[in-house]
Design a protein around this motif. Structure first.
Motif, PDB file in Angstrom:
ATOM      1  N   VAL A  50       1.591  -1.429   0.151  1.00  0.00           N
ATOM      2  CA  VAL A  50      -0.531  -0.016   0.359  1.00  0.00           C
ATOM      3  C   VAL A  50       1.170   1.153   0.541  1.00  0.00           C
ATOM      4  CG1 VAL A  50      -1.831   1.208   1.534  1.00  0.00           C
ATOM      5  CG2 VAL A  50      -1.731  -1.116   1.363  1.00  0.00           C
ATOM      6  N   VAL A  51       0.519   1.611  -0.532  1.00  0.00           N
ATOM      7  CA  VAL A  51       1.388   3.443  -1.022  1.00  0.00           C
ATOM      8  C   VAL A  51       0.058   4.612  -0.886  1.00  0.00           C
ATOM      9  CG1 VAL A  51       2.660   4.831  -1.890  1.00  0.00           C
ATOM     10  CG2 VAL A  51       3.035   2.399  -2.232  1.00  0.00           C
ATOM     11  N   VAL A  52       0.695   5.727   0.233  1.00  0.00           N
ATOM     12  CA  VAL A  52      -0.607   6.598   0.525  1.00  0.00           C
ATOM     13  C   VAL A  52       0.308   7.959  -0.194  1.00  0.00           C
ATOM     14  CG1 VAL A  52      -1.717   5.225   1.992  1.00  0.00           C
ATOM     15  CG2 VAL A  52      -0.081   6.202   2.733  1.00  0.00           C
ATOM     16  N   ALA A  53      -0.125   8.430  -0.383  1.00  0.00           N
ATOM     17  CA  ALA A  53       0.668  10.084  -0.674  1.00  0.00           C
ATOM     18  C   ALA A  53      -0.857  11.121  -0.557  1.00  0.00           C
ATOM     19  CB  ALA A  53       1.135  10.288  -1.968  1.00  0.00           C
ATOM     20  N   GLY A  54       0.071  12.616  -0.514  1.00  0.00           N
ATOM     21  CA  GLY A  54      -0.967  13.799  -0.221  1.00  0.00           C
ATOM     22  C   GLY A  54      -0.634  14.738   0.427  1.00  0.00           C
ATOM     23  N   GLU A  55      -1.345  15.210   0.795  1.00  0.00           N
ATOM     24  CA  GLU A  55      -1.092  16.825   1.896  1.00  0.00           C
ATOM     25  C   GLU A  55      -2.468  16.654   2.699  1.00  0.00           C
ATOM     26  OE1 GLU A  55      -0.862  16.609  -2.325  1.00  0.00           O
ATOM     27  OE2 GLU A  55      -2.416  16.992  -2.080  1.00  0.00           O
ATOM     28  N   VAL A  56      -1.461  17.086   3.689  1.00  0.00           N
ATOM     29  CA  VAL A  56      -2.439  17.411   5.068  1.00  0.00           C
ATOM     30  C   VAL A  56      -2.214  18.911   5.662  1.00  0.00           C
ATOM     31  CG1 VAL A  56      -3.446  16.285   7.349  1.00  0.00           C
ATOM     32  CG2 VAL A  56      -3.364  14.670   4.970  1.00  0.00           C
ATOM     33  N   LYS A  57      -3.541  19.231   6.131  1.00  0.00           N
ATOM     34  CA  LYS A  57      -3.119  20.551   7.552  1.00  0.00           C
ATOM     35  C   LYS A  57      -3.977  19.908   7.962  1.00  0.00           C
ATOM     36  CE  LYS A  57      -3.750  25.314   7.835  1.00  0.00           C
ATOM     37  NZ  LYS A  57      -4.784  25.589   9.000  1.00  0.00           N
ATOM     38  N   SER A  58      -3.631  19.476   9.604  1.00  0.00           N
ATOM     39  CA  SER A  58      -4.609  19.496  10.968  1.00  0.00           C
ATOM     40  C   SER A  58      -3.435  19.216  12.140  1.00  0.00           C
ATOM     41  CB  SER A  58      -4.809  17.548  10.446  1.00  0.00           C
ATOM     42  OG  SER A  58      -5.417  17.587  11.570  1.00  0.00           O
ATOM     43  N   LYS A  59      -4.203  19.678  13.118  1.00  0.00           N
ATOM     44  CA  LYS A  59      -3.810  19.510  14.340  1.00  0.00           C
ATOM     45  C   LYS A  59      -3.260  18.174  14.939  1.00  0.00           C
ATOM     46  CE  LYS A  59      -6.329  23.997  15.570  1.00  0.00           C
ATOM     47  NZ  LYS A  59      -6.864  24.432  16.086  1.00  0.00           N
ATOM     48  N   SER A  60      -3.930  16.877  14.571  1.00  0.00           N
ATOM     49  CA  SER A  60      -4.452  15.855  15.003  1.00  0.00           C
ATOM     50  C   SER A  60      -3.548  15.004  13.914  1.00  0.00           C
ATOM     51  CB  SER A  60      -4.945  15.295  14.685  1.00  0.00           C
ATOM     52  OG  SER A  60      -5.162  14.784  12.814  1.00  0.00           O
ATOM     53  N   GLY A  86      -3.396  -7.364   5.069  1.00  0.00           N
ATOM     54  CA  GLY A  86      -4.314  -6.768   5.798  1.00  0.00           C
ATOM     55  C   GLY A  86      -3.137  -6.322   6.636  1.00  0.00           C
ATOM     56  N   ARG A  87      -2.481  -8.038   7.612  1.00  0.00           N
ATOM     57  CA  ARG A  87      -1.367  -7.532   8.361  1.00  0.00           C
ATOM     58  C   ARG A  87      -0.314  -8.057   8.690  1.00  0.00           C
ATOM     59  NH1 ARG A  87      -4.814 -13.627  10.105  1.00  0.00           N
ATOM     60  NH2 ARG A  87      -4.721 -13.678   8.018  1.00  0.00           N
ATOM     61  N   SER A  88      -0.083  -7.826   6.954  1.00  0.00           N
ATOM     62  CA  SER A  88       1.310  -8.580   6.778  1.00  0.00           C
ATOM     63  C   SER A  88       1.628  -7.787   5.542  1.00  0.00           C
ATOM     64  CB  SER A  88       1.486  -9.585   6.184  1.00  0.00           C
ATOM     65  OG  SER A  88       1.145  -9.939   4.886  1.00  0.00           O
ATOM     66  N   CYS A  89       1.123  -6.615   4.956  1.00  0.00           N
ATOM     67  CA  CYS A  89       1.102  -6.149   3.613  1.00  0.00           C
ATOM     68  C   CYS A  89       2.379  -4.604   4.233  1.00  0.00           C
ATOM     69  CB  CYS A  89       0.125  -5.627   2.796  1.00  0.00           C
ATOM     70  SG  CYS A  89      -1.349  -3.949   3.905  1.00  0.00           S
ATOM     71  N   GLY A  90       2.826  -4.145   3.075  1.00  0.00           N
ATOM     72  CA  GLY A  90       3.155  -3.410   4.105  1.00  0.00           C
ATOM     73  C   GLY A  90       3.530  -2.145   3.090  1.00  0.00           C
ATOM     74  N   ILE A  91       3.594  -1.194   3.746  1.00  0.00           N
ATOM     75  CA  ILE A  91       3.092   0.482   4.043  1.00  0.00           C
ATOM     76  C   ILE A  91       4.076   1.343   3.801  1.00  0.00           C
ATOM     77  CG2 ILE A  91       1.401   1.906   4.870  1.00  0.00           C
ATOM     78  CD1 ILE A  91       0.029  -0.300   6.268  1.00  0.00           C
ATOM     79  N   MET A  92       3.684   1.606   2.622  1.00  0.00           N
ATOM     80  CA  MET A  92       4.742   3.427   2.581  1.00  0.00           C
ATOM     81  C   MET A  92       3.927   4.944   2.537  1.00  0.00           C
ATOM     82  SD  MET A  92       6.425   4.249  -1.131  1.00  0.00           S
ATOM     83  CE  MET A  92       7.427   5.899  -1.007  1.00  0.00           C
ATOM     84  N   ASN A  93       3.980   5.345   3.155  1.00  0.00           N
ATOM     85  CA  ASN A  93       3.966   6.961   3.489  1.00  0.00           C
ATOM     86  C   ASN A  93       4.270   8.085   3.555  1.00  0.00           C
ATOM     87  OD1 ASN A  93       2.154   9.169   4.958  1.00  0.00           O
ATOM     88  ND2 ASN A  93       2.164   8.547   7.033  1.00  0.00           N
ATOM     89  N   ALA A  94       3.798   8.723   2.391  1.00  0.00           N
ATOM     90  CA  ALA A  94       4.288   9.704   1.088  1.00  0.00           C
ATOM     91  C   ALA A  94       2.865  11.202   2.022  1.00  0.00           C
ATOM     92  CB  ALA A  94       4.441   9.557   0.110  1.00  0.00           C
TER      93      ALA A  94
END
Length: 417
Positions: A50-60, A86-94
């Protein structure tokens, strides 16, 4: 002469819908801890990744791994045989901070002054051919896959089902645009490898026609049930066995099923996807507002079907314009242009007001990310969310507020109905 119209749907386990559900799960968890979060989150899923990317503006700050894994497990990708677990897949957070250049045009201090998060045009549609004012072919397509998912989770009458699936329904209409019969139904479902190809395909075909379709048929009222004749052409897993599926069979991306998400090809679409976007993005919030308008207008008796369009400029609160098409089915002595003027008098379409009136700053979006954003039942639910520090928050939220028929009386008064 009669004509045919076709719509399709895809299941919650389809790779594009997996991506949508992850993006909206991330959005919901941000909104739960900071309702004014600005989020634009894209997701890519493929074999074991799983690769997630994008933009966030948050206090949390959220626990990305927990949120993503929970979303995948909820869908049903919980076995290593699926090559996406879901228990073992790789996750990349961008994911990174939102551009201040964009944010300056949106945040203006008060909801009345809040600018649109982007330019563009958004559409809403409604028709009285179903009780929920949705196109019939799409509604049947959605129900096929919801019932298929229910059968998969029940795991008693059909034990070989896997999460990925697609459906398609073709309906024959009369010259006066009334549904006459179902011409064809296509169901393609991922399944375990449980025997020789011919044996598997024969069993799947029998189960889809004898178990699934009757459940779908009986979920409708008498008028729609009559459309399920003995002459329906069934195409069940028409390419053959379907063992390799989900993100292992095809990569999935957020926003690639926008017609499934809306009206199945009826009406129109402005082109903007929904999932992963907070409601300051009018691609999402204004599309919901247009559905709210179209549904209430048709329910009030203004026309038998209606398409409503609104357009915005980035950073500007007031819409550029509103367009209405009743397809010649208007029941009032007005042109479509005059009806559009009435719409602007009844509904405040400034983005901040849309957010407030439809309660769009709540974490309500995960439920929209499969089986359509429109035509769903408004309901109150209790949900749980995860912050990065381990905090778990429980909230009661109202889902699908744009489906509420709460403007009918005001519309009837305005149109003299």
């Amino acid at each position: 002469m009669s004509y045919f119209f076709t719509s399709e749907s895809v299941s919650e386990g389809h790779p594009d819908k997996v991506a949508d559900q992850i993006s909206d799960a991330i959005l919901d968890n941000y909104l739960a801890f900071d309702p004014y979060s600005k989020v634009a989150c894209e997701t890519l899923v493929t074999t074991g990744q799983v690769v997630v990317a994008g933009e966030v503006k948050s206090k949390s700050s959220i626990d990305f791994h927990k949120v993503i894994r929970n979303a995948i497990n909820k869908i049903g990708y919980v076995k290593s045989d699926y090559m996406f677990d879901g228990r073992s897949c790789g996750i990349m957070n961008a994911v990174h901070d939102q551009s201040s250049d964009i944010n300056q045009g949106v945040d203006r201090g008060t909801p009345e002054d809040q600018g649109a998060g982007d330019q563009g045009m958004m559409f809403g549609y409604a028709t009285n051919e179903t009780l929920n004012y949705m196109p019939l072919a799409l509604e049947i397509s959605h129900r096929i896959l919801r019932e298929l998912a229910a059968l998969r989770r029940e795991n008693d009458s059909i034990q070989y089902l896997r999460p990925d699936a697609k459906s398609q329904v073709t309906i024959q209409y009369s010259d006066d645009n009334k549904p006459e019969r179902i011409e064809a139904i296509v169901v393609s479902t991922q399944h375990d490898d449980f025997g020789a190809d011919e044996v598997m395909l024969a069993q799947i075909r029998q189960d889809m026609i004898k178990i699934l379709i009757p459940r779908v048929k009986h979920s409708f009222g008498e008028a729609t049930q009559k459309l399920f004749g003995e002459d329906i052409k069934f195409h069940i897993n028409p390419t053959g066995k379907f063992v390799i599926g989900g993100p292992h069979g095809d990569s999935g991306l957020t926003g690639r099923k926008i017609i499934v998400d809306t009206y199945g090809g009826k009406g129109a679409h402005g082109g903007g996807a929904f999932s992963g976007k907070d409601p300051s993005k009018v691609d999402r919030s204004a599309a919901y507002a247009m559905r709210h308008i179209a549904k209430n207008m048709v329910a009030a008796g203004v026309s038998e079907q209606m398409l409503v369009q609104v357009s915005y400029a980035i950073g500007v609160a007031e819409p550029m314009g509103v367009f209405v098409d009743t397809y010649g089915t208007s029941k009032v002595n007005m042109t479509d242009g005059q009806i559009a003027e009435k719409v602007l008098q009844i509904f405040d379409l400034r983005p901040g007001i849309i957010e407030r009136n439809l309660k769009l700053r709540n974490p309500i979006y995960s439920e929209t990310a499969a089986y359509g954003h429109m035509g769903r039942n408004p309901e109150l639910v209790t949900k749980h969310f995860h912050a990065a520090d381990g905090t778990v928050k429980e909230m009661n939220v109202e889902l699908f507020t744009w489906e509420k028929l709460d403007k009918q009386e005001e519309i009837k008064k305005a149109f003299g109905l």
